[in-house]
Design a protein around this motif. Structure first.
Motif, PDB file in Angstrom:
ATOM      1  N   ALA A  72      -2.891 -13.215  10.039  1.00 28.67           N
ATOM      2  CA  ALA A  72      -3.364 -11.964  10.639  1.00 28.67           C
ATOM      3  C   ALA A  72      -2.459 -10.798  10.239  1.00 28.67           C
ATOM      4  O   ALA A  72      -2.934  -9.707   9.915  1.00 28.67           O
ATOM      5  CB  ALA A  72      -3.419 -12.096  12.162  1.00 28.67           C
ATOM      6  N   GLU A  73      -1.146 -11.022  10.233  1.00 22.44           N
ATOM      7  CA  GLU A  73      -0.208  -9.978   9.826  1.00 22.44           C
ATOM      8  C   GLU A  73      -0.392  -9.634   8.351  1.00 22.44           C
ATOM      9  O   GLU A  73      -0.350  -8.462   7.964  1.00 22.44           O
ATOM     10  CB  GLU A  73       1.227 -10.410  10.090  1.00 22.44           C
ATOM     11  CG  GLU A  73       1.570 -10.461  11.568  1.00 22.44           C
ATOM     12  CD  GLU A  73       2.953 -11.057  11.838  1.00 22.44           C
ATOM     13  OE1 GLU A  73       3.645 -11.441  10.868  1.00 22.44           O
ATOM     14  OE2 GLU A  73       3.323 -11.127  13.012  1.00 22.44           O
ATOM     15  N   ALA A  74      -0.602 -10.650   7.517  1.00 25.72           N
ATOM     16  CA  ALA A  74      -0.819 -10.415   6.090  1.00 25.72           C
ATOM     17  C   ALA A  74      -2.111  -9.636   5.865  1.00 25.72           C
ATOM     18  O   ALA A  74      -2.174  -8.767   4.984  1.00 25.72           O
ATOM     19  CB  ALA A  74      -0.851 -11.738   5.335  1.00 25.72           C
ATOM     20  N   ASP A  75      -3.130  -9.910   6.644  1.00 29.14           N
ATOM     21  CA  ASP A  75      -4.394  -9.191   6.517  1.00 29.14           C
ATOM     22  C   ASP A  75      -4.236  -7.711   6.872  1.00 29.14           C
ATOM     23  O   ASP A  75      -4.797  -6.840   6.201  1.00 29.14           O
ATOM     24  CB  ASP A  75      -5.473  -9.815   7.399  1.00 29.14           C
ATOM     25  CG  ASP A  75      -5.997 -11.130   6.842  1.00 29.14           C
ATOM     26  OD1 ASP A  75      -5.780 -11.391   5.641  1.00 29.14           O
ATOM     27  OD2 ASP A  75      -6.615 -11.887   7.619  1.00 29.14           O
ATOM     28  N   THR A  76      -3.482  -7.409   7.931  1.00 27.88           N
ATOM     29  CA  THR A  76      -3.288  -6.013   8.308  1.00 27.88           C
ATOM     30  C   THR A  76      -2.474  -5.274   7.246  1.00 27.88           C
ATOM     31  O   THR A  76      -2.766  -4.119   6.924  1.00 27.88           O
ATOM     32  CB  THR A  76      -2.604  -5.881   9.680  1.00 27.88           C
ATOM     33  OG1 THR A  76      -1.361  -6.573   9.651  1.00 27.88           O
ATOM     34  CG2 THR A  76      -3.470  -6.441  10.784  1.00 27.88           C
ATOM     35  N   LYS A  77      -1.475  -5.940   6.688  1.00 26.57           N
ATOM     36  CA  LYS A  77      -0.666  -5.325   5.624  1.00 26.57           C
ATOM     37  C   LYS A  77      -1.526  -5.097   4.383  1.00 26.57           C
ATOM     38  O   LYS A  77      -1.433  -4.057   3.730  1.00 26.57           O
ATOM     39  CB  LYS A  77       0.530  -6.205   5.280  1.00 26.57           C
ATOM     40  CG  LYS A  77       1.457  -5.586   4.273  1.00 26.57           C
ATOM     41  CD  LYS A  77       2.673  -6.449   4.015  1.00 26.57           C
ATOM     42  CE  LYS A  77       3.560  -5.821   2.977  1.00 26.57           C
ATOM     43  NZ  LYS A  77       4.718  -6.642   2.657  1.00 26.57           N
ATOM     44  N   ALA A  78      -2.375  -6.054   4.043  1.00 27.43           N
ATOM     45  CA  ALA A  78      -3.249  -5.926   2.883  1.00 27.43           C
ATOM     46  C   ALA A  78      -4.225  -4.763   3.072  1.00 27.43           C
ATOM     47  O   ALA A  78      -4.501  -4.017   2.124  1.00 27.43           O
ATOM     48  CB  ALA A  78      -4.003  -7.220   2.644  1.00 27.43           C
ATOM     49  N   GLU A  79      -4.736  -4.598   4.265  1.00 25.83           N
ATOM     50  CA  GLU A  79      -5.655  -3.497   4.542  1.00 25.83           C
ATOM     51  C   GLU A  79      -4.952  -2.156   4.355  1.00 25.83           C
ATOM     52  O   GLU A  79      -5.511  -1.224   3.757  1.00 25.83           O
ATOM     53  CB  GLU A  79      -6.205  -3.600   5.966  1.00 25.83           C
ATOM     54  CG  GLU A  79      -7.178  -2.515   6.343  1.00 25.83           C
ATOM     55  CD  GLU A  79      -8.465  -2.564   5.546  1.00 25.83           C
ATOM     56  OE1 GLU A  79      -9.062  -1.493   5.336  1.00 25.83           O
ATOM     57  OE2 GLU A  79      -8.864  -3.655   5.108  1.00 25.83           O
ATOM     58  N   ALA A  80      -3.718  -2.051   4.837  1.00 32.44           N
ATOM     59  CA  ALA A  80      -2.958  -0.812   4.666  1.00 32.44           C
ATOM     60  C   ALA A  80      -2.704  -0.534   3.182  1.00 32.44           C
ATOM     61  O   ALA A  80      -2.792   0.611   2.727  1.00 32.44           O
ATOM     62  CB  ALA A  80      -1.638  -0.896   5.420  1.00 32.44           C
ATOM     63  N   ASN A  81      -2.401  -1.561   2.411  1.00 34.80           N
ATOM     64  CA  ASN A  81      -2.170  -1.390   0.979  1.00 34.80           C
ATOM     65  C   ASN A  81      -3.443  -0.992   0.251  1.00 34.80           C
ATOM     66  O   ASN A  81      -3.395  -0.200  -0.692  1.00 34.80           O
ATOM     67  CB  ASN A  81      -1.593  -2.672   0.361  1.00 34.80           C
ATOM     68  CG  ASN A  81      -0.140  -2.860   0.709  1.00 34.80           C
ATOM     69  OD1 ASN A  81       0.539  -1.926   1.089  1.00 34.80           O
ATOM     70  ND2 ASN A  81       0.335  -4.073   0.584  1.00 34.80           N
ATOM     71  N   ARG A  82      -4.569  -1.534   0.662  1.00 35.05           N
ATOM     72  CA  ARG A  82      -5.837  -1.153   0.033  1.00 35.05           C
ATOM     73  C   ARG A  82      -6.123   0.325   0.259  1.00 35.05           C
ATOM     74  O   ARG A  82      -6.618   1.026  -0.634  1.00 35.05           O
ATOM     75  CB  ARG A  82      -6.993  -1.992   0.583  1.00 35.05           C
ATOM     76  CG  ARG A  82      -7.083  -3.359  -0.047  1.00 35.05           C
ATOM     77  CD  ARG A  82      -8.393  -4.024   0.305  1.00 35.05           C
ATOM     78  NE  ARG A  82      -8.480  -4.415   1.697  1.00 35.05           N
ATOM     79  CZ  ARG A  82      -8.073  -5.586   2.180  1.00 35.05           C
ATOM     80  NH1 ARG A  82      -7.536  -6.471   1.391  1.00 35.05           N
ATOM     81  NH2 ARG A  82      -8.208  -5.860   3.464  1.00 35.05           N
TER      82      ARG A  82
END
Length: 65
Positions: free
Chosen positions: A17-27
């Motif tokens: 879940a943390e990796a998904d939120t970080k990935a969304e911010a990077n996108r």
């Protein structure tokens, strides 16, 4: 009785879940194509140049002072 949970699975789910939120911010931050980024930079430079061109006084000191 209490529900039995596997702590390893809970830790992995939390990490995902943390990796998904970080990935969304990077996108959002880095997801624009190069053409769009350069176009925005050119427009901003042109806008700044036009704005600076309308100044009455430049910030340069006169050598006669």
């Amino acid at each position: 009785m209490a529900e039995i949970i596997n702590l390893r699975q809970v830790r992995k789910a939390k990490a995902r879940a943390e990796a998904d939120t970080k990935a969304e911010a990077n996108r959002i931050a880095f997801g624009r194509p190069k053409k769009a980024r350069t176009l925005q930079q050119r427009r901003k430079a042109l806008e700044t140049e036009r704005h600076e061109g309308h100044r009455l006084e430049r910030g340069e000191p006169d050598p006669a002072d």
